[in-house]
Design a protein around this motif. Structure first.
Motif, PDB file in Angstrom:
ATOM      1  N   UNK A 189      70.781   9.287  51.050  1.00  0.00           N
ATOM      2  CA  UNK A 189      71.352   8.250  51.742  1.00  0.00           C
ATOM      3  C   UNK A 189      70.400   8.045  52.533  1.00  0.00           C
ATOM      4  N   UNK A 190      70.618   8.666  53.541  1.00  0.00           N
ATOM      5  CA  UNK A 190      69.711   8.440  54.456  1.00  0.00           C
ATOM      6  C   UNK A 190      67.981   7.869  54.214  1.00  0.00           C
ATOM      7  N   UNK A 191      67.710   8.174  53.570  1.00  0.00           N
ATOM      8  CA  UNK A 191      66.121   8.333  53.190  1.00  0.00           C
ATOM      9  C   UNK A 191      65.666   6.656  52.467  1.00  0.00           C
ATOM     10  N   UNK A 192      66.204   6.251  51.162  1.00  0.00           N
ATOM     11  CA  UNK A 192      66.355   5.102  50.087  1.00  0.00           C
ATOM     12  C   UNK A 192      66.081   4.317  51.468  1.00  0.00           C
ATOM     13  N   UNK A 193      66.613   3.469  52.526  1.00  0.00           N
ATOM     14  CA  UNK A 193      66.169   2.593  53.938  1.00  0.00           C
ATOM     15  C   UNK A 193      65.199   2.710  54.783  1.00  0.00           C
ATOM     16  N   UNK A 194      65.135   4.347  55.509  1.00  0.00           N
ATOM     17  CA  UNK A 194      64.370   4.565  55.881  1.00  0.00           C
ATOM     18  C   UNK A 194      62.716   4.244  54.343  1.00  0.00           C
ATOM     19  N   UNK A 195      62.736   4.492  53.622  1.00  0.00           N
ATOM     20  CA  UNK A 195      61.749   4.122  53.348  1.00  0.00           C
ATOM     21  C   UNK A 195      61.428   2.915  53.030  1.00  0.00           C
ATOM     22  N   UNK A 198      59.415 -12.780  52.672  1.00  0.00           N
ATOM     23  CA  UNK A 198      61.417 -11.958  51.973  1.00  0.00           C
ATOM     24  C   UNK A 198      61.369 -10.780  52.512  1.00  0.00           C
ATOM     25  N   UNK A 199      62.370 -10.404  53.219  1.00  0.00           N
ATOM     26  CA  UNK A 199      62.760  -8.772  53.203  1.00  0.00           C
ATOM     27  C   UNK A 199      62.924  -8.315  51.977  1.00  0.00           C
ATOM     28  N   UNK A 200      62.781  -7.009  51.613  1.00  0.00           N
ATOM     29  CA  UNK A 200      63.269  -5.949  50.591  1.00  0.00           C
ATOM     30  C   UNK A 200      64.209  -5.872  49.502  1.00  0.00           C
ATOM     31  N   UNK A 201      65.075  -5.363  50.605  1.00  0.00           N
ATOM     32  CA  UNK A 201      66.228  -4.949  50.356  1.00  0.00           C
ATOM     33  C   UNK A 201      67.920  -5.565  50.047  1.00  0.00           C
ATOM     34  N   UNK A 202      68.650  -5.197  49.901  1.00  0.00           N
ATOM     35  CA  UNK A 202      69.476  -6.463  49.903  1.00  0.00           C
ATOM     36  C   UNK A 202      70.412  -7.300  51.097  1.00  0.00           C
ATOM     37  N   UNK A 203      69.854  -6.330  52.136  1.00  0.00           N
ATOM     38  CA  UNK A 203      70.077  -7.410  53.148  1.00  0.00           C
ATOM     39  C   UNK A 203      68.873  -7.555  54.387  1.00  0.00           C
ATOM     40  N   UNK A 204      69.191  -8.178  55.783  1.00  0.00           N
ATOM     41  CA  UNK A 204      68.435  -8.592  56.099  1.00  0.00           C
ATOM     42  C   UNK A 204      67.717  -9.833  55.896  1.00  0.00           C
TER      43      UNK A 204
END
Length: 109
Positions: free
Chosen positions: A1-7, A86-92
């Motif tokens: 769970x923590x690894x994906x946002x960190x990556x 642009x941001x990579x994920x769905x947030x930020x």
């Protein structure tokens, strides 16, 4: 769970640095190109666009502008590139940035 946002965060920083460095190099090269004798700032703008288009998606570049400037009493050229990531994920938020390239203009003296 923590690894994906960190990556994703590390990947975002790496992509930002790559794009920023590439655009900075293109702006610098465009300024040097326009600084050659018998060339205009518009030539440097076109050269910068050509270099950026070959490497970075054109949607990331907002504007490219070249203008004559005065560098400590000498004629020069400045190329300014405004871009965004642009941001990579769905947030930020996306990251907007501006880079410049400068060169002293060659004279026939």
């Amino acid at each position: 769970m923590l690894v994906v946002p960190l990556f994703l965060g590390i990947l975002q920083v790496g992509l930002f640095l790559y794009v920023r460095n590439t655009v900075t190099a293109a702006a610098s090269e465009g300024a040097h190109y326009a600084a050659v004798l018998n060339r205009e700032p518009g030539d440097g703008e076109a050269r910068t666009r050509e270099l950026v288009d070959g490497v970075v998606r054109t949607e990331l570049i907002e504007s490219v502008a070249a203008e004559p400037i005065d560098v400590e009493g000498q004629p020069g050229v400045r190329v300014v590139v405004k871009a965004h990531m642009p941001p990579l994920g769905l947030w930020g938020p996306g990251i907007g940035f501006t880079v410049e390239g400068h060169a002293i203009k060659e004279t026939g003296e």
